[in-house]
Scaffold this motif. Sequence first.
Motif, short mmCIF file in Angstrom:
data_model
loop_
_atom_site.label_atom_id
_atom_site.label_comp_id
_atom_site.label_asym_id
_atom_site.label_seq_id
_atom_site.Cartn_x
_atom_site.Cartn_y
_atom_site.Cartn_z
N ASP A 167 0.87 -1.17 0.00
CA ASP A 167 0.00 0.00 0.00
C ASP A 167 0.91 1.23 0.00
OD1 ASP A 167 -1.65 2.12 0.81
OD2 ASP A 167 -2.87 0.85 2.10
N ALA A 168 0.74 2.10 -1.01
CA ALA A 168 1.63 3.25 -1.18
C ALA A 168 1.63 4.17 0.03
CB ALA A 168 1.23 4.04 -2.43
N ILE A 183 8.17 -5.70 -3.85
CA ILE A 183 6.87 -5.61 -4.52
C ILE A 183 6.50 -7.04 -4.88
CG2 ILE A 183 5.61 -4.70 -6.51
CD1 ILE A 183 6.51 -2.57 -4.47
N ASN A 187 1.22 -7.71 -7.15
CA ASN A 187 1.23 -6.27 -7.44
C ASN A 187 2.18 -5.91 -8.58
OD1 ASN A 187 -0.71 -5.09 -5.69
ND2 ASN A 187 0.63 -5.52 -3.95
N ASN A 190 0.49 -3.59 -10.70
CA ASN A 190 -0.24 -2.53 -10.00
C ASN A 190 0.51 -1.24 -10.33
OD1 ASN A 190 -1.18 -0.68 -8.15
ND2 ASN A 190 -1.07 -2.06 -6.39
N LEU A 193 0.93 1.68 -7.94
CA LEU A 193 1.95 1.46 -6.91
C LEU A 193 3.35 1.59 -7.52
CD1 LEU A 193 2.58 0.62 -3.98
CD2 LEU A 193 2.44 -1.76 -4.72
N LYS A 196 4.51 5.19 -7.86
CA LYS A 196 4.88 5.84 -6.59
C LYS A 196 6.17 5.25 -6.04
CE LYS A 196 0.20 7.28 -5.45
NZ LYS A 196 -1.00 6.96 -4.68
N ASP B 167 -6.28 3.38 -7.90
CA ASP B 167 -5.55 3.96 -6.78
C ASP B 167 -6.59 4.34 -5.72
OD1 ASP B 167 -4.21 5.72 -5.05
OD2 ASP B 167 -2.95 6.49 -6.66
N ASN B 187 -5.35 -5.75 -10.97
CA ASN B 187 -5.51 -5.45 -9.54
C ASN B 187 -6.41 -6.44 -8.83
OD1 ASN B 187 -3.84 -3.17 -9.05
ND2 ASN B 187 -5.26 -1.91 -10.22
N ASN B 190 -4.84 -7.26 -5.73
CA ASN B 190 -4.29 -6.12 -5.00
C ASN B 190 -5.15 -5.98 -3.74
OD1 ASN B 190 -3.68 -3.61 -3.99
ND2 ASN B 190 -3.78 -2.55 -5.97
#
Lengths: 339, 339, 339, 339
Positions: A167-168, A183, A187, A190, A193, A196, B167, B187, B190
């Motif tokens: 989770d960012a 990671i 993900n 993702n 993510l 970021k 997100d 995702n 995720n």
Amino acid sequence: MIVILKQTATKDDVKRLTKDIESKGLKTSVVVGTEQTIIGIIGDTTLIDPKMYEVDEAVDHVMRVSEPYKLANRQFHPNDSIIQVGDVLVGGGNLAFIAGPCSVESKEQIIEVAKSVKASGANILRGGAFKPRTSPYSFQGMGTEAIDLLLEAKKETGLPICTELMDASYIPLFNEKVDLVQIGTRNMQNYALLKKVGQEVKKPVLLKRGLASTYEEWIMAAEYIMANGNKNVILCERGIRTYETYTRNTLDLQAIPVIKKLTHLPIIIDPSHAGGKWWLVPAMSKASIVAGADGLMIEVHNDPEKALSDGPQSLRPDKYDSLMKDIKKLVKVMADGND
Amino acid sequence: MIVILKQTATKDDVKRLTKDIESKGLKTSVVVGTEQTIIGIIGDTTLIDPKMYEVDEAVDHVMRVSEPYKLANRQFHPNDSIIQVGDVLVGGGNLAFIAGPCSVESKEQIIEVAKSVKASGANILRGGAFKPRTSPYSFQGMGTEAIDLLLEAKKETGLPICTELMDASYIPLFNEKVDLVQIGTRNMQNYALLKKVGQEVKKPVLLKRGLASTYEEWIMAAEYIMANGNKNVILCERGIRTYETYTRNTLDLQAIPVIKKLTHLPIIIDPSHAGGKWWLVPAMSKASIVAGADGLMIEVHNDPEKALSDGPQSLRPDKYDSLMKDIKKLVKVMADGND
Amino acid sequence: MIVILKQTATKDDVKRLTKDIESKGLKTSVVVGTEQTIIGIIGDTTLIDPKMYEVDEAVDHVMRVSEPYKLANRQFHPNDSIIQVGDVLVGGGNLAFIAGPCSVESKEQIIEVAKSVKASGANILRGGAFKPRTSPYSFQGMGTEAIDLLLEAKKETGLPICTELMDASYIPLFNEKVDLVQIGTRNMQNYALLKKVGQEVKKPVLLKRGLASTYEEWIMAAEYIMANGNKNVILCERGIRTYETYTRNTLDLQAIPVIKKLTHLPIIIDPSHAGGKWWLVPAMSKASIVAGADGLMIEVHNDPEKALSDGPQSLRPDKYDSLMKDIKKLVKVMADGND
Amino acid sequence: MIVILKQTATKDDVKRLTKDIESKGLKTSVVVGTEQTIIGIIGDTTLIDPKMYEVDEAVDHVMRVSEPYKLANRQFHPNDSIIQVGDVLVGGGNLAFIAGPCSVESKEQIIEVAKSVKASGANILRGGAFKPRTSPYSFQGMGTEAIDLLLEAKKETGLPICTELMDASYIPLFNEKVDLVQIGTRNMQNYALLKKVGQEVKKPVLLKRGLASTYEEWIMAAEYIMANGNKNVILCERGIRTYETYTRNTLDLQAIPVIKKLTHLPIIIDPSHAGGKWWLVPAMSKASIVAGADGLMIEVHNDPEKALSDGPQSLRPDKYDSLMKDIKKLVKVMADGND
């Protein structure tokens, strides 16, 4: 990039298409075959989406002839990247031996395992804090508390620590406390993510291959992180999904020479998740090392029966110790071989 | 759940294991076979991780006999769920016809497509705002601006709108403006996102099947959202990854009767992403409807050659119109058949 | 075997089913769970087809708890089988180094390659006589003439010879002239051939894993040969089909410890066909040996550019020689490790 | 065909390669890009093996731009092939409804099923005589006796008969007695059999797709039969192997439009083997027909619980009858649609 036209394409189609391509600052070269005409596109085609031409009525299909990644591409960076994790170097002949439990479960557990794997030769400690579990009803990890326990184990042993970021919003915490930011396989695509992580994570990143990702998609995921600012990526093969279900996944060791050919990034192997059975780990670990892997990520648990996750794939400390002894011998004989 | 012991397991092992299982509030029943002994576990085993016993030295392997999901399970909820999207009902005989461009590209484009697909019979408008692209160098979508353009198209046509959430930080925006929140294939596992979607999203969710996810993993992803508070989940099959590369993915239409047997949730089909070729869409759309799907999600673009993403899989408006005419006939004949 | 009943099953169903099972000389044990009732079947269930009960209206599904193979099963034959090929032993610590060209192309070629690989340490010569080619227009092998050329190379070098049998009508010829009879990946489930190979072939058999075969199907193919009379089977992993297309196939080295656990038969690895690229062969060969393989089958060609088949995956003799030197070192260090 | 050179390739390499290609009677066209040079090969490249150039030190890789099949290729035969089975036409708008038990088990059984499926609208009778079973201990079919029973059922009903050929030595018998000769999924790449089927079988052939075969490999298998003399090939999709194990295989209905685009051969669907569960058959059968399939092959058994093979995937006669009624309605509405 090569555009293969349909047999029904006319000279006007060729003219129209070459004009359109050249309007983007690229050059073209037309090859008229007996059955088909093709248009070669010359120049930097990384920015063109092959699908834009595939949709044209006159076009049969479009083929790339070069890779869509630049920063990760060995072609433009012939030397091995060497990534620094804490004070441990990974890549270019430097091996990462990452070990520890699937999940951090208590202070006693993580410190005991950390001491034990360090004594056997591990140089990075792993331990899950946030766990991606298939079931919402399964143990989801101890969260931030686990990271503090990992730090205590680091203080005791000096081992840099590796744990997964899901989770960012936890990036500031990971920047402060974690040495290698994982990671996970679920993900890998993702992209919110990955961006970021590229922009904000100040530590090296361990990027696991997606469960059913091609080499190219995997490298493109690394490219996302790199293009967004973080060049310190280590790739980790952890088994791919196939029709075979006896093993949790099929470990793809061909990934080692392939990734080394296509990229300059280090690649390590996680044989624990790949097979899902502890008794597969020693054979696959030794195989990985002689095949040229830059390291191993192995689950070690002092009491697998009581493990809150992934017990069946965890080695006991004595088995890990015995495996590391074998690996050291193999590393030595390989080094001698290069003299 | 059934625990199959090794041939070498002793009576003491059996005693030890049954005691351990019973200490968790479950009952056991032991079957002594000629080659192997098995222990049946009786009670609610959803909370037990089969791996906890698999690691035991005396255990060969562990098998589940019932599904690990509860809220999505048809067994405990025999009637079809009907999900409301704006004022459109989906499931239980109500069909969703979601259509629109892969990406929102301009006000003119989205309004023109919206009007056109509405005239053909679509009842929900789709359009990508945030795009998960394999390459960091590809067009990533217009972002929040696209959502405002979708709202303008909604104002013009009355169609509720569907777009992908990548997100979690955009959840308040989606809650305010979007009628059906899509979770994309990349995702699907995720879990950080799924939890927040369950907890915070106030609109129905369209959950695409992961690229290489089993039915069980897919249903468990829905279970994550449901267990965290949002029961309004529509499943969407969009092709799975196989060894066949001529098509982008292999569309799994067996998913329709399977998902309907295992769960009470609606299932719709996205034939555009599955095949990656527009000329596959009509045949697969008709097939989906007669196989019992609760709807279709189809990419329609007024000018596929100029599409900024996924042009080759987009239908032109006239082809969509013609397809919808065929579908209406099929729906009618099927309804007659049930009289 | 375990029969899991539907929730709707009645006591009468249980009675009826147990009676039916017991009428086949087996015993039953019924476990009544809170959600489901299961019937354990006790006795030799190898002869029962699980599908016979699966079709029953009261049955949800049926699970095997033990393997369906007997002759190949390590459980009933704990020691490694050692197979004799000419005067070369394979298995139980004896390694097969099979090498040679994909196709026999001329007398000069096969003798030159045979001498060369023997000098490097190969102990069995391979060479294709009948080639299974995807295209009917490709070179199909020199046929029986190639076998005579292999025999000349055997006379020169003393190496026993291995080649593929595609057609049962050649069994007498193979019995006379060939030392190790290969069954190719595309014929692994050609049961008409497997039966005749079991009944009529007097030489050991090298059974390649099918392109998309599970471990169980592969072992069952060996069981076909064994149950029909020929117990001398060597298994050969050669890569499986996955979604990854950069490599020809994905080499599954986990097969080595798995096959050794499940069966007593030797297993060798063919890294040439697995990856389809010669530069993958050295890394995968070394990995196979340290993972415990009983040997390697490697394509070596003195002039790969001119090879009539599979040139890109063939090693040149000097590269094979260098690889064999590395392998000898690894074998030595592993042997020392066991002291 | 396009040869993509390495960046390191020199002008001399280009000269050498073009000379070699032209020596084979083909023309070349060289495109010099900024990063790579490519050589286009112009002329009939069907006879060239791309691998012959891939092995060259100066070559990066080789790509085909046109299909490697000719006889099956729709490009050279734009009209649908119509295949005659007994007096039933298949293809070009004529639908084959093949039905019957997995295995012929007795005279009563096959005649009862034949009468029943004929009454429901089937026009070809299927029944296994020789069965490819995974286990050597399973029922292997009644063999030649079954064929005589099928003939009795044919006499009673007039339905032409279809059964599987596993062993080329039975070709004379099949030529005499069988109307449609099935090649099973496990023999799709048994090239020794395919050649003899092409040369010696005088009846049309039903060629099932291999368990993990690509469209191209499948069409190439048809090309084997056609190039060896038998042009009457019907293709049959029966599910492919994927990671999903809830269903026996994943039914690939995209195969219908794809095969129709690439070839002129009829394609039918076998939903019984694909899913392995009878309750999937109706939905998938209807889907196949509206997607454009030229027919269906469905297992029907009068007493599935007692079936000696594949009971769980067999429909009872009443369910088959009801399905055929639905299909007739769909066929009618589709025909109306074309008016």
